[in-house]
Design a protein around this motif. Structure first.
Motif, PDB file in Angstrom:
ATOM      1  N   GLN A 179       0.806  -1.219   0.000  1.00  0.00           N
ATOM      2  CA  GLN A 179       0.000   0.000   0.000  1.00  0.00           C
ATOM      3  C   GLN A 179       0.849   1.285   0.000  1.00  0.00           C
ATOM      4  OE1 GLN A 179      -3.270  -0.487  -0.347  1.00  0.00           O
ATOM      5  NE2 GLN A 179      -3.468   1.711  -0.726  1.00  0.00           N
ATOM      6  N   LYS A 180       1.948   1.260   0.795  1.00  0.00           N
ATOM      7  CA  LYS A 180       2.797   2.452   0.843  1.00  0.00           C
ATOM      8  C   LYS A 180       4.122   2.224   0.140  1.00  0.00           C
ATOM      9  CE  LYS A 180       0.725   4.904   4.599  1.00  0.00           C
ATOM     10  NZ  LYS A 180       0.596   4.947   6.054  1.00  0.00           N
ATOM     11  N   GLY A 181       4.123   1.320  -0.824  1.00  0.00           N
ATOM     12  CA  GLY A 181       5.345   0.988  -1.544  1.00  0.00           C
ATOM     13  C   GLY A 181       5.736   2.093  -2.513  1.00  0.00           C
ATOM     14  N   ARG A 182       6.880   1.895  -3.182  1.00  0.00           N
ATOM     15  CA  ARG A 182       7.449   2.977  -3.981  1.00  0.00           C
ATOM     16  C   ARG A 182       6.640   3.300  -5.230  1.00  0.00           C
ATOM     17  NH1 ARG A 182      13.741   2.620  -4.795  1.00  0.00           N
ATOM     18  NH2 ARG A 182      13.247   4.673  -5.703  1.00  0.00           N
ATOM     19  N   ILE A 183       5.965   2.328  -5.813  1.00  0.00           N
ATOM     20  CA  ILE A 183       5.161   2.610  -7.002  1.00  0.00           C
ATOM     21  C   ILE A 183       3.963   3.492  -6.609  1.00  0.00           C
ATOM     22  CG2 ILE A 183       3.676   1.559  -8.754  1.00  0.00           C
ATOM     23  CD1 ILE A 183       5.659  -0.726  -8.918  1.00  0.00           C
ATOM     24  N   ARG A 184       3.345   3.140  -5.462  1.00  0.00           N
ATOM     25  CA  ARG A 184       2.207   3.926  -4.989  1.00  0.00           C
ATOM     26  C   ARG A 184       2.625   5.377  -4.696  1.00  0.00           C
ATOM     27  NH1 ARG A 184      -2.725   3.464  -6.006  1.00  0.00           N
ATOM     28  NH2 ARG A 184      -2.809   5.730  -5.967  1.00  0.00           N
ATOM     29  N   GLN A 185       3.835   5.472  -4.068  1.00  0.00           N
ATOM     30  CA  GLN A 185       4.343   6.821  -3.737  1.00  0.00           C
ATOM     31  C   GLN A 185       4.520   7.669  -5.007  1.00  0.00           C
ATOM     32  OE1 GLN A 185       7.999   6.237  -1.597  1.00  0.00           O
ATOM     33  NE2 GLN A 185       6.961   5.232   0.146  1.00  0.00           N
ATOM     34  N   MET A 186       5.031   7.036  -6.062  1.00  0.00           N
ATOM     35  CA  MET A 186       5.228   7.765  -7.322  1.00  0.00           C
ATOM     36  C   MET A 186       3.883   8.202  -7.895  1.00  0.00           C
ATOM     37  SD  MET A 186       8.466   8.003  -7.878  1.00  0.00           S
ATOM     38  CE  MET A 186       8.928   8.221  -9.584  1.00  0.00           C
ATOM     39  N   LEU A 187       2.879   7.306  -7.837  1.00  0.00           N
ATOM     40  CA  LEU A 187       1.563   7.655  -8.367  1.00  0.00           C
ATOM     41  C   LEU A 187       0.955   8.824  -7.583  1.00  0.00           C
ATOM     42  CD1 LEU A 187       0.193   4.063  -9.081  1.00  0.00           C
ATOM     43  CD2 LEU A 187       0.501   5.880 -10.783  1.00  0.00           C
ATOM     44  N   ASP A 188       1.209   8.804  -6.257  1.00  0.00           N
ATOM     45  CA  ASP A 188       0.672   9.888  -5.435  1.00  0.00           C
ATOM     46  C   ASP A 188       1.281  11.240  -5.808  1.00  0.00           C
ATOM     47  OD1 ASP A 188      -0.929   8.125  -4.119  1.00  0.00           O
ATOM     48  OD2 ASP A 188       0.338   7.950  -2.310  1.00  0.00           O
ATOM     49  N   GLN A 189       2.542  11.202  -6.256  1.00  0.00           N
ATOM     50  CA  GLN A 189       3.225  12.472  -6.597  1.00  0.00           C
ATOM     51  C   GLN A 189       2.763  13.059  -7.925  1.00  0.00           C
ATOM     52  OE1 GLN A 189       7.529  12.754  -5.999  1.00  0.00           O
ATOM     53  NE2 GLN A 189       7.372  10.861  -4.783  1.00  0.00           N
ATOM     54  N   LEU A 190       1.909  12.302  -8.652  1.00  0.00           N
ATOM     55  CA  LEU A 190       1.393  12.823  -9.935  1.00  0.00           C
ATOM     56  C   LEU A 190       0.745  14.196  -9.753  1.00  0.00           C
ATOM     57  CD1 LEU A 190      -0.404  10.079 -12.092  1.00  0.00           C
ATOM     58  CD2 LEU A 190       1.464  11.606 -12.754  1.00  0.00           C
ATOM     59  N   ARG A 191       0.181  14.409  -8.551  1.00  0.00           N
ATOM     60  CA  ARG A 191      -0.512  15.664  -8.277  1.00  0.00           C
ATOM     61  C   ARG A 191       0.410  16.872  -8.464  1.00  0.00           C
ATOM     62  NH1 ARG A 191      -1.205  15.258  -2.985  1.00  0.00           N
ATOM     63  NH2 ARG A 191      -0.818  13.048  -2.798  1.00  0.00           N
ATOM     64  N   THR A 192       1.698  16.682  -8.140  1.00  0.00           N
ATOM     65  CA  THR A 192       2.637  17.804  -8.181  1.00  0.00           C
ATOM     66  C   THR A 192       3.203  18.060  -9.571  1.00  0.00           C
ATOM     67  OG1 THR A 192       4.544  16.410  -7.737  1.00  0.00           O
ATOM     68  CG2 THR A 192       3.346  17.241  -5.828  1.00  0.00           C
ATOM     69  N   VAL A 193       2.882  17.203 -10.519  1.00  0.00           N
ATOM     70  CA  VAL A 193       3.452  17.330 -11.856  1.00  0.00           C
ATOM     71  C   VAL A 193       2.677  18.395 -12.643  1.00  0.00           C
ATOM     72  CG1 VAL A 193       3.731  16.080 -14.044  1.00  0.00           C
ATOM     73  CG2 VAL A 193       4.268  14.956 -11.880  1.00  0.00           C
ATOM     74  N   PRO A 194       3.416  19.219 -13.446  1.00  0.00           N
ATOM     75  CA  PRO A 194       2.697  20.212 -14.260  1.00  0.00           C
ATOM     76  C   PRO A 194       1.636  19.541 -15.153  1.00  0.00           C
ATOM     77  CG  PRO A 194       5.084  20.482 -14.405  1.00  0.00           C
ATOM     78  CD  PRO A 194       4.840  19.240 -13.637  1.00  0.00           C
ATOM     79  N   THR A 195       0.529  20.249 -15.388  1.00  0.00           N
ATOM     80  CA  THR A 195      -0.620  19.678 -16.079  1.00  0.00           C
ATOM     81  C   THR A 195      -0.256  19.075 -17.429  1.00  0.00           C
ATOM     82  OG1 THR A 195      -1.886  21.446 -15.060  1.00  0.00           O
ATOM     83  CG2 THR A 195      -3.030  20.107 -16.711  1.00  0.00           C
TER      84      THR A 195
END
Ligand SMILES: [Zn+2]
Length: 342
Positions: free
Chosen positions: A36-52
């Protein structure tokens, strides 16, 4: 989080997954990347910070990575589990499998025992050929030309002949070796001759076409019937037990004069009479006698100077008596249930 960082992460993740060789490494990968808190999930969560404008590309990269990793992970887990189940399991507490062990055939065991006894009494062991000529098998042993043992019914003759034109044959007894001994060495002679012999007989409970004999020969300057008797009694006491009752009966063999057969008290019924001794209380164990002067002369020895005795046992018969077997064929049927008892 830049696109370059995401691409590097994807390469590293796949490299880590593809380098796995053990179930332990696979489990470690799962805990690092897939929980649940693995590295792939963490990367997906960071999508929010990526420019549109970058989101669709980076989102697709990460989703592709997740799908690829899930597929390869499942395949790798199945492969590793299969490999584990194929390994043999060892239970060190199981009792071992018994190894079947062979032993000497009962007839050979009897023969060895008899040879041992005679060797201790000072006899050497001699052997000779199975294929013999008429001279050594019959003529030198004082078999007259019309003796029944020369009959075609009793002897296996071969198609090849000796230099005198007489057919070669399979020896019908071990006695030709006695002749060969006397021809080849000067007396005194003291030897036993164990070996296989052949007779053209119907196979029955009492006879085989191929069996074993042990013969003995002693030649010296002052040998008498008393020496023969003493040797036979000493053998019988070692083979069948000390103090065993015995008797000598007159008999006939072409190559000995006088000839005798020795009986011992039946050791199964102690002389009372049983099936094996045919209710006589006695067992015939050996034929013997003083070497006939004609045999000595045929071998180039002067009967006035040299005398000797000879004896012959049938090994199958000795074995049958010792084991209480009443059918000689049982010895050669190779039935493991019988052979195991020896
Ligand atoms: Zn008996």
């Amino acid at each position: 989080m830049t696109r370059h960082e995401v691409e590097t992460f994807c390469q590293e993740t796949l490299a880590a997954l593809r380098g796995i060789t053990t179930p332990e490494q696979l489990e470690q990968f799962r805990l690092t990347y897939l929980v649940q808190k693995g590295r792939i999930r963490q990367m997906l969560d960071q999508l929010r910070t990526v420019p549109t404008e970058e989101k669709p590309i980076i989102g697709r990269l990460l989703n592709d990575l997740r799908r690829t990793v899930e597929e390869e992970f499942a395949a790798l887990r199945a492969q590793l589990e299969h490999a584990t189940s194929q390994q043999p399991t060892i239970d060190p507490t199981l009792p071992g499998r018994p190894l079947a062990r062979g032993s000497l055939h009962p007839v050979l065991q009897t023969l060895d025992r008899m040879v041992d006894i005679f060797v201790r009494m000072g006899f050497a062991v001699a052997t000779g050929p199975d294929v013999e000529d008429d001279y050594h098998n019959f003529e030198a042993l004082n078999f007259p030309p019309d003796h029944p043992a020369r009959d075609m019914q009793d002897t296996f003759f071969l198609r090849c002949t000796d230099p005198s034109g007489k057919p070669l044959l399979l020896r019908t007894h071990t006695s030709p070796v006695q002749v060969r001994l006397m021809e080849s060495m000067p007396p005194p002679i003291r030897a036993i001759i164990p070996g296989r012999v052949y007779r053209n007989e119907a196979i029955s409970a009492r006879s085989l076409a191929e069996f074993h004999q042990l013969e003995g020969l002693c030649i010296d300057e002052h040998t008498s019937f008393a020496d023969l008797k003493g040797t036979m009694v000493a053998f019988a006491e070692q083979m069948y037990g000390s103090g065993i009752a015995y008797r000598f009966r007159p008999s006939f063999f072409p190559f000995t004069e006088p000839s005798a057969e020795m009986d011992i008290e039946c050791f199964l019924c102690r002389g009372k009479g049983c099936r094996v001794c045919k209710h006589s209380g006695w067992l015939e164990i050996v034929g013997c006698g003083m070497v006939h002067p004609n045999v000595l002369r045929a071998c180039g020895l002067d009967p006035e100077r040299w005398q000797g005795y000879a004896f012959g046992f049938g090994i199958e018969r000795v074995t049958m008596l010792l084991a209480g077997i009443d059918d000689i064929r049982l010895l050669y049927e190779n039935d493991i249930r019988l052979l195991e008892q020896f």
